[in-house]
Motif scaffolding. Sequence first.
Motif, short mmCIF file in Angstrom:
data_model
loop_
_atom_site.label_atom_id
_atom_site.label_comp_id
_atom_site.label_asym_id
_atom_site.label_seq_id
_atom_site.Cartn_x
_atom_site.Cartn_y
_atom_site.Cartn_z
N THR A 133 8.81 -104.24 -57.14
CA THR A 133 10.18 -103.81 -57.43
C THR A 133 11.22 -104.66 -56.75
O THR A 133 12.39 -104.59 -57.10
N THR A 134 10.83 -105.46 -55.77
CA THR A 134 11.79 -106.33 -55.09
C THR A 134 11.03 -107.49 -54.46
O THR A 134 9.79 -107.46 -54.40
N SER A 139 6.26 -100.20 -57.57
CA SER A 139 6.85 -99.04 -58.23
C SER A 139 6.01 -97.77 -58.08
O SER A 139 6.40 -96.72 -58.57
N GLU A 195 11.38 -95.00 -54.91
CA GLU A 195 11.02 -96.37 -55.23
C GLU A 195 11.73 -97.35 -54.29
O GLU A 195 12.93 -97.24 -54.07
N THR A 216 13.68 -100.55 -53.19
CA THR A 216 14.57 -101.45 -53.92
C THR A 216 14.90 -102.72 -53.15
O THR A 216 15.41 -103.68 -53.72
N ALA A 274 15.50 -96.26 -53.55
CA ALA A 274 16.45 -95.97 -54.62
C ALA A 274 17.36 -94.80 -54.26
O ALA A 274 18.46 -94.69 -54.79
N ASN A 302 22.56 -99.90 -58.92
CA ASN A 302 21.50 -100.67 -59.56
C ASN A 302 21.85 -102.15 -59.55
O ASN A 302 22.96 -102.53 -59.88
#
Length: 407
Positions: free
Chosen positions: A204-205, A220, A242, A244, A258, A282
Amino acid sequence: MRLLIFVLLIFGLLPAAAHAQADCGIVNAVDFPVDRSLFQLMQDYAAPSPRHQGRWHTGEDYSAGPGLTLGQPVRAIAVGRVTYASPIGWGRDGGVVIIEHTLPDGSIVYSQYGHMMETDSIRFPGVLACVNAGQVIGAVGDIRPAPHLHFEIRVNQPDTPGPGYTPDVPDTLGWRTPSAFVLNWRVWLGELHRWHVSLPAPLTTAPLIYPDGSVLIASSDNRVRYALPDGRILWRVILDAEPTLLSWSDAGPVVTMADGAAWTLGADGAVIDRRSGAAAANVSVGEGALLLAADGSRYLLTPGNPALLSKGPADAEPLWRVGLPGVRGAVNLSADPTGRALIVSAASGQVLVIRAETGEVCGQMLFYGNGRGLVWHELGADGTLRVALGDQVTGMDWARLTAGCGL
Ligand SMILES: [Zn+2]
């Protein structure tokens, strides 16, 4: 003699299965079961099928087109042991062969080849036989609605032809994306490979690299995992949301989630500080990228019809333009420390090294990428190019990758 062997097998006097497996060897090369210059992917893995009440496809279907597919040879993707072979395995939908493969990390996967037939010159291998990578194991059969090969990778069901379609997402039932398996293992078994981490969920990052080359990876499935420099996972932390962003603070690595919470982790993965916060905005991943080199050169990677443009120090006409066929989704663009090589990574799987002076592609690798999600790369001072793409992170030998670049 055959009857005698059969009887011995029945009574367990021949430890055939265990010994045959050891004898068949460890996978050291992998490739597609059909010639990808002739065969196209017609139906993707996990695609819902209108012909099957919207159930999910458990494999990938390959066809070379009308009149060109029937009877084409199908090859074992890697060395392995046959666990199932029957010309009537799927009844009127043709024959099935299943092969068991032992990977270098000791894990076992099965490749299944469906909708096949035997011909005068092509016979199915026998159950328990060892097959070599690339060995012909069948021919594409004459089945409805048109001849094609159904190719699967899965981690279970060694001796049962799969259903072809499942009511649940196939990954949850043991199936894997076939081309991801072939493409990624081709890199991991190649000479550029230094280490890799394969995850059960997409990143996810961008990962966080420690000074010693170990890596913190966020995915994720609401986990961060700490991998040693050789790719082994030492610990993991289960998060509330999640992840980020991964970043450094004076106290250690910080995982931002998140929901806005930020946890600081200790050296052993213990959470040493928890802060809640407002949900972060986001961050959208752009499709293009601009790189300003130290010498003032500007390189522009254009989205849509992807191409890399060199503009030179001044805002003049491009010095060169290189097309990037097949590149889709998010991209990354960076330069090596000398400024003589550009590195492009794309969510569609490509990793390209381009000579900054001429625009020539002088080194490349191909991972599995579906054009969605995160892509990230970083060239470390240790000479390792780390690439995160899809649900894996791989470290590659930069010197070998750029052997043809004259850096
Ligand atoms: Zn299929």
